[in-house]
Design an enzyme around this catalytic site. Structure first.
Site, PDB file in Angstrom:
ATOM      1  N   LYS A  13     -20.121  46.868  -7.966  1.00 17.61           N
ATOM      2  CA  LYS A  13     -20.544  45.442  -7.186  1.00 17.61           C
ATOM      3  C   LYS A  13     -21.033  43.780  -7.155  1.00 17.61           C
ATOM      4  O   LYS A  13     -20.323  43.478  -7.025  1.00 17.61           O
ATOM      5  CB  LYS A  13     -21.939  46.607  -6.265  1.00 17.61           C
ATOM      6  CG  LYS A  13     -21.782  47.432  -5.062  1.00 17.61           C
ATOM      7  CD  LYS A  13     -23.353  47.559  -5.083  1.00 17.61           C
ATOM      8  CE  LYS A  13     -25.056  47.534  -5.777  1.00 17.61           C
ATOM      9  NZ  LYS A  13     -24.362  48.804  -6.927  1.00 17.61           N
ATOM     10  N   ARG A  88     -30.372  48.338   1.221  1.00 16.61           N
ATOM     11  CA  ARG A  88     -29.968  49.835   0.582  1.00 16.61           C
ATOM     12  C   ARG A  88     -31.562  50.396   1.057  1.00 16.61           C
ATOM     13  O   ARG A  88     -31.017  51.387   0.768  1.00 16.61           O
ATOM     14  CB  ARG A  88     -31.100  48.880  -1.242  1.00 16.61           C
ATOM     15  CG  ARG A  88     -30.295  49.117  -2.189  1.00 16.61           C
ATOM     16  CD  ARG A  88     -31.663  48.818  -3.013  1.00 16.61           C
ATOM     17  NE  ARG A  88     -30.734  49.693  -4.661  1.00 16.61           N
ATOM     18  CZ  ARG A  88     -29.545  48.157  -5.321  1.00 16.61           C
ATOM     19  NH1 ARG A  88     -30.440  47.092  -5.082  1.00 16.61           N
ATOM     20  NH2 ARG A  88     -29.718  48.922  -6.961  1.00 16.61           N
ATOM     21  N   ARG A 127     -22.557  49.400 -19.723  1.00 15.11           N
ATOM     22  CA  ARG A 127     -22.821  48.109 -19.345  1.00 15.11           C
ATOM     23  C   ARG A 127     -24.552  46.965 -19.821  1.00 15.11           C
ATOM     24  O   ARG A 127     -25.387  48.196 -20.624  1.00 15.11           O
ATOM     25  CB  ARG A 127     -23.753  48.166 -17.956  1.00 15.11           C
ATOM     26  CG  ARG A 127     -24.318  47.134 -17.634  1.00 15.11           C
ATOM     27  CD  ARG A 127     -24.693  46.957 -15.676  1.00 15.11           C
ATOM     28  NE  ARG A 127     -25.286  47.450 -15.563  1.00 15.11           N
ATOM     29  CZ  ARG A 127     -25.517  48.134 -13.654  1.00 15.11           C
ATOM     30  NH1 ARG A 127     -24.444  47.254 -13.171  1.00 15.11           N
ATOM     31  NH2 ARG A 127     -26.382  48.991 -13.862  1.00 15.11           N
ATOM     32  N   ARG A 160     -29.774  46.358 -19.987  1.00 20.14           N
ATOM     33  CA  ARG A 160     -30.856  46.507 -19.072  1.00 20.14           C
ATOM     34  C   ARG A 160     -31.830  47.776 -19.274  1.00 20.14           C
ATOM     35  O   ARG A 160     -31.026  48.852 -19.436  1.00 20.14           O
ATOM     36  CB  ARG A 160     -29.797  46.196 -17.887  1.00 20.14           C
ATOM     37  CG  ARG A 160     -29.768  45.061 -17.276  1.00 20.14           C
ATOM     38  CD  ARG A 160     -29.241  45.140 -15.645  1.00 20.14           C
ATOM     39  NE  ARG A 160     -29.969  46.091 -14.708  1.00 20.14           N
ATOM     40  CZ  ARG A 160     -29.310  45.942 -13.342  1.00 20.14           C
ATOM     41  NH1 ARG A 160     -27.829  45.456 -13.294  1.00 20.14           N
ATOM     42  NH2 ARG A 160     -29.729  46.957 -12.564  1.00 20.14           N
ATOM     43  N   ARG A 171     -31.919  56.544 -10.293  1.00 19.54           N
ATOM     44  CA  ARG A 171     -31.602  55.505  -9.686  1.00 19.54           C
ATOM     45  C   ARG A 171     -30.362  56.350  -9.469  1.00 19.54           C
ATOM     46  O   ARG A 171     -29.926  56.108  -7.985  1.00 19.54           O
ATOM     47  CB  ARG A 171     -30.896  54.086 -10.573  1.00 19.54           C
ATOM     48  CG  ARG A 171     -32.156  53.737 -11.021  1.00 19.54           C
ATOM     49  CD  ARG A 171     -31.600  52.559 -12.398  1.00 19.54           C
ATOM     50  NE  ARG A 171     -30.728  51.690 -11.827  1.00 19.54           N
ATOM     51  CZ  ARG A 171     -30.018  51.083 -12.571  1.00 19.54           C
ATOM     52  NH1 ARG A 171     -29.716  51.455 -13.385  1.00 19.54           N
ATOM     53  NH2 ARG A 171     -29.164  49.762 -11.844  1.00 19.54           N
TER      54      ARG A 171
HETATM   55  P1  ADP Z   1     -27.755  48.052  -9.345  1.00 15.39           P
HETATM   56  O1  ADP Z   1     -26.644  46.771 -10.578  1.00 15.39           O
HETATM   57  O2  ADP Z   1     -27.486  48.994 -10.952  1.00 15.39           O
HETATM   58  O3  ADP Z   1     -27.191  48.375  -8.567  1.00 15.39           O
HETATM   59  P2  ADP Z   1     -29.612  45.902  -9.214  1.00 15.39           P
HETATM   60  O4  ADP Z   1     -29.128  45.324 -10.131  1.00 15.39           O
HETATM   61  O5  ADP Z   1     -28.583  45.948  -8.116  1.00 15.39           O
HETATM   62  O6  ADP Z   1     -28.919  47.402  -9.501  1.00 15.39           O
HETATM   63  O7  ADP Z   1     -30.892  46.330  -8.794  1.00 15.39           O
HETATM   64  C1  ADP Z   1     -32.041  46.875  -9.692  1.00 15.39           C
HETATM   65  C2  ADP Z   1     -33.245  47.095  -9.329  1.00 15.39           C
HETATM   66  O8  ADP Z   1     -33.878  46.124  -9.017  1.00 15.39           O
HETATM   67  C3  ADP Z   1     -32.966  48.796  -8.249  1.00 15.39           C
HETATM   68  O9  ADP Z   1     -33.209  49.718  -9.226  1.00 15.39           O
HETATM   69  C4  ADP Z   1     -34.820  48.231  -7.914  1.00 15.39           C
HETATM   70  O10 ADP Z   1     -34.994  48.833  -8.753  1.00 15.39           O
HETATM   71  C5  ADP Z   1     -34.221  46.751  -7.936  1.00 15.39           C
HETATM   72  N1  ADP Z   1     -33.693  45.990  -5.862  1.00 15.39           N
HETATM   73  C6  ADP Z   1     -32.284  45.712  -6.212  1.00 15.39           C
HETATM   74  N2  ADP Z   1     -32.390  44.836  -4.747  1.00 15.39           N
HETATM   75  C7  ADP Z   1     -33.147  46.006  -3.930  1.00 15.39           C
HETATM   76  C8  ADP Z   1     -33.586  46.121  -2.788  1.00 15.39           C
HETATM   77  N3  ADP Z   1     -32.583  45.544  -1.703  1.00 15.39           N
HETATM   78  N4  ADP Z   1     -34.362  47.180  -2.469  1.00 15.39           N
HETATM   79  C9  ADP Z   1     -35.465  47.491  -2.839  1.00 15.39           C
HETATM   80  N5  ADP Z   1     -35.192  47.057  -4.327  1.00 15.39           N
HETATM   81  C10 ADP Z   1     -34.612  46.592  -4.665  1.00 15.39           C
HETATM   82  P1  ADP Z   2     -23.332  46.924  -9.695  1.00 16.04           P
HETATM   83  O1  ADP Z   2     -23.503  45.970  -9.486  1.00 16.04           O
HETATM   84  O2  ADP Z   2     -22.517  47.852  -8.620  1.00 16.04           O
HETATM   85  O3  ADP Z   2     -24.596  47.680 -10.036  1.00 16.04           O
HETATM   86  P2  ADP Z   2     -21.542  46.377 -11.752  1.00 16.04           P
HETATM   87  O4  ADP Z   2     -20.608  45.057 -11.355  1.00 16.04           O
HETATM   88  O5  ADP Z   2     -23.002  46.011 -13.005  1.00 16.04           O
HETATM   89  O6  ADP Z   2     -21.915  47.482 -10.957  1.00 16.04           O
HETATM   90  O7  ADP Z   2     -20.222  47.144 -12.780  1.00 16.04           O
HETATM   91  C1  ADP Z   2     -21.169  48.243 -13.336  1.00 16.04           C
HETATM   92  C2  ADP Z   2     -20.418  48.828 -14.906  1.00 16.04           C
HETATM   93  O8  ADP Z   2     -19.185  48.876 -14.966  1.00 16.04           O
HETATM   94  C3  ADP Z   2     -20.630  47.443 -15.497  1.00 16.04           C
HETATM   95  O9  ADP Z   2     -20.174  47.470 -17.077  1.00 16.04           O
HETATM   96  C4  ADP Z   2     -18.660  46.586 -15.319  1.00 16.04           C
HETATM   97  O10 ADP Z   2     -18.472  45.625 -16.493  1.00 16.04           O
HETATM   98  C5  ADP Z   2     -18.257  47.816 -15.238  1.00 16.04           C
HETATM   99  N1  ADP Z   2     -17.665  47.969 -14.440  1.00 16.04           N
HETATM  100  C6  ADP Z   2     -17.367  47.099 -12.918  1.00 16.04           C
HETATM  101  N2  ADP Z   2     -15.867  47.325 -12.813  1.00 16.04           N
HETATM  102  C7  ADP Z   2     -15.320  47.965 -13.438  1.00 16.04           C
HETATM  103  C8  ADP Z   2     -14.213  48.596 -13.142  1.00 16.04           C
HETATM  104  N3  ADP Z   2     -13.179  48.683 -11.596  1.00 16.04           N
HETATM  105  N4  ADP Z   2     -13.638  49.794 -14.217  1.00 16.04           N
HETATM  106  C9  ADP Z   2     -14.344  49.717 -15.362  1.00 16.04           C
HETATM  107  N5  ADP Z   2     -15.386  49.253 -15.410  1.00 16.04           N
HETATM  108  C10 ADP Z   2     -16.144  48.524 -14.280  1.00 16.04           C
END
Ligand code: ADP
Ligand code: ADP
Ligand code: ZN
Length: 214
Positions: A13, A88, A127, A160, A171
């Site tokens: 995302k 979320r 990541r 992270r 998660r």
């Molecule tokens: P990811 O990239 O893996 O989807 P995020 O960076 O979006 O993770 O979120 C990291 C953490 O921040 C989540 O596991 C949660 O604890 C918190 N968080 C982020 N967005 C929300 C939300 N909309 N509601 C509740 N918790 C959130």
């Molecule tokens: P989210 O925001 O949904 O948690 P991220 O954008 O941080 O996800 O991506 C999660 C991990 O996967 C990161 O290490 C990123 O560099 C990698 N990644 C993102 N898109 C792709 C893809 N299309 N193919 C392979 N790896 C990817």
């Protein structure tokens, strides 16, 4: 253009939201980034959020919803924005729909980045993030030019805290229980579009652009 990104943690995302934000010159709003910035600055919100984030749990809706509504009221959001990581939960989505309706607005696209669970653990364990500029890499799939160093700013990349395997499984469970129902919610609203997130990042991006320009 108001876009919501849906998908499991690690689906890509943030990676896609960054590219969309650049192409259309709209802000990329990541609630995860906002919480991490608060944590880094030692704010009260950051301290409260930390316990939940470290455990792989969601931060309570009371700490999350108002923050987003305040953010989208800022001037730079006038042309639109892309939300990454919010809503979320169903209550967050309902709150957001109502907040938009009060402004005579609605979500235009909810883009679901589809990646099966078996790919997620790999995505998240590889990541790496830049603590200085927020750029995201993957050790295998999207490596920086020089190992462990940010291409943009030269800072040392970090893993992270919540990307450690034991937290990742939590998660993923939280995602299935609390966030996946949003797919039906936005389908019913008529704005859901799915993309195959297992493709190369540039192909996923091209698929999203096609949806936005259709
Ligand atoms: P990811 O990239 O893996 O989807 P995020 O960076 O979006 O993770 O979120 C990291 C953490 O921040 C989540 O596991 C949660 O604890 C918190 N968080 C982020 N967005 C929300 C939300 N909309 N509601 C509740 N918790 C959130
Ligand atoms: P989210 O925001 O949904 O948690 P991220 O954008 O941080 O996800 O991506 C999660 C991990 O996967 C990161 O290490 C990123 O560099 C990698 N990644 C993102 N898109 C792709 C893809 N299309 N193919 C392979 N790896 C990817
Ligand atoms: Zn950087």
């Amino acid at each position: 253009m108001k876009i919501v990104m849906l998908g499991a943690p690690g689906a890509g995302k943030g990676t896609q939201a960054d590219m969309i934000a650049q192409k259309y010159d709209i802000p990329h709003i990541s609630t995860g980034d906002i919480f991490r910035a608060n944590l880094k600055n030692g704010t009260e919100l950051g301290l409260k959020a930390k316990t939940y984030m470290d455990a792989g749990q969601l931060v309570p809706d009371e700490l999350t919803c108002d923050l987003v509504v305040d953010r989208i009221a800022q001037d730079d959001c006038a042309k639109g924005y892309i939300l990454d990581g919010f809503p979320r939960t169903i209550p967050q989505a309902e709150f957001f729909t109502a907040a938009l309706a009060a402004r005579n607005e609605r979500v235009d696209y909810a883009i679901d980045v589809e990646v099966p669970d078996e790919n997620i653990v790999n995505r998240m364990s590889g990541r790496r993030a830049c603590p200085a500029c927020g750029a995201t890499y993957h050790m295998v799939y999207i490596p920086p030019k020089q190992e462990g160093v940010c291409d943009n700013c030269g800072a040392a990349l970090i893993q992270r805290n919540d990307d450690k395997p034991e937290t990742v499984l939590n998660r993923l469970k939280v995602y299935h229980d609390q966030t996946q129902p949003l797919i039906d919610y936005y389908t019913e609203m008529g704005v859901l579009k799915g993309v195959d997130g297992t493709k190369d990042m540039k192909e996923v991006f091209a698929d999203i652009v096609k949806i936005l320009e259709d």
